[in-house]
Design a protein around this motif. Structure first.
Motif, mmCIF file in Angstrom:
data_model
loop_
_atom_site.group_PDB
_atom_site.id
_atom_site.type_symbol
_atom_site.label_atom_id
_atom_site.label_comp_id
_atom_site.label_asym_id
_atom_site.label_seq_id
_atom_site.Cartn_x
_atom_site.Cartn_y
_atom_site.Cartn_z
ATOM 1 N N THR A 10 0.829 -1.205 0.000
ATOM 2 C CA THR A 10 0.000 0.000 0.000
ATOM 3 C C THR A 10 0.862 1.253 0.000
ATOM 4 O OG1 THR A 10 -1.794 -1.123 1.153
ATOM 5 C CG2 THR A 10 -1.771 1.270 1.280
ATOM 6 N N ARG A 14 -0.628 7.973 -1.265
ATOM 7 C CA ARG A 14 -1.640 8.059 -2.332
ATOM 8 C C ARG A 14 -2.917 7.298 -1.993
ATOM 9 N NH1 ARG A 14 0.863 7.040 -8.035
ATOM 10 N NH2 ARG A 14 -1.135 7.935 -8.625
ATOM 11 N N MET A 16 -3.611 3.991 -1.896
ATOM 12 C CA MET A 16 -3.940 2.978 -2.902
ATOM 13 C C MET A 16 -2.919 1.843 -2.828
ATOM 14 S SD MET A 16 -2.599 4.591 -6.471
ATOM 15 C CE MET A 16 -0.957 4.119 -6.967
ATOM 16 N N SER A 18 -0.181 -0.116 -4.540
ATOM 17 C CA SER A 18 0.794 0.258 -5.562
ATOM 18 C C SER A 18 1.079 -0.911 -6.506
ATOM 19 C CB SER A 18 2.095 0.685 -4.889
ATOM 20 O OG SER A 18 3.154 0.731 -5.814
ATOM 21 N N ASP A 49 -4.661 4.366 -9.761
ATOM 22 C CA ASP A 49 -5.646 4.603 -8.713
ATOM 23 C C ASP A 49 -7.092 4.407 -9.186
ATOM 24 O OD1 ASP A 49 -5.515 6.801 -10.384
ATOM 25 O OD2 ASP A 49 -5.702 8.278 -8.771
ATOM 26 N N GLN A 54 -7.524 -0.931 -8.894
ATOM 27 C CA GLN A 54 -7.495 -1.191 -7.462
ATOM 28 C C GLN A 54 -8.284 -2.452 -7.095
ATOM 29 O OE1 GLN A 54 -5.592 0.487 -4.934
ATOM 30 N NE2 GLN A 54 -4.598 0.892 -6.902
#
Length: 120
Positions: A10, A14, A16, A18, A49, A54
């Protein structure tokens, strides 16, 4: 509290998962991560993102995290299992192969059965 694997992949800045960290942790290329996440490699690189990226990365993270929990928290062994261990009842395919084919839910169900003591 996040699982060790999820914490490792993670990007908290950001907020999210990665794609690069997933690739690094699984020791695969970004193109392989894109196949696993069922997105085009350009989408993975340009819109990491986005909801679709995701969602795909989240499925991978859930599977590896669940496997690690079953392996006493050993994320290294979980990664090896994900990429290399043929699963019984799935014609010798690995979790990674099943995820790439769109069968991540079946892998999660398999792990749930193992967690509940059902083998086979």
């Amino acid at each position: 509290m996040l699982s060790e694997f999820l914490a490792e992949v993670t990007d908290s800045r950001r907020r999210m998962i990665s794609p690069q960290r997933i690739a690094d942790r699984l020791r695969v290329t970004q193109a392989e991560v894109a196949r696993l996440a069922k997105v085009h490699r350009n989408t993975l690189a340009q819109k990491p993102d986005s909801a679709v990226v995701q969602e795909g990365l989240g499925e991978i993270a859930r599977i590896v995290s669940t496997a690690a929990d079953l392996l006493g928290g050993d994320t290294g062994r979980a990664v090896v299992w994900f990429r290399h261990q043929p699963l019984s009842g799935f014609d010798g395919r690995t979790a990674a192969e099943l995820v790439e084919a769109g069968n991540g839910a079946a892998v999660l169900a398999h792990l749930a059965m193992l967690r509940d003591g059902v083998y086979g």
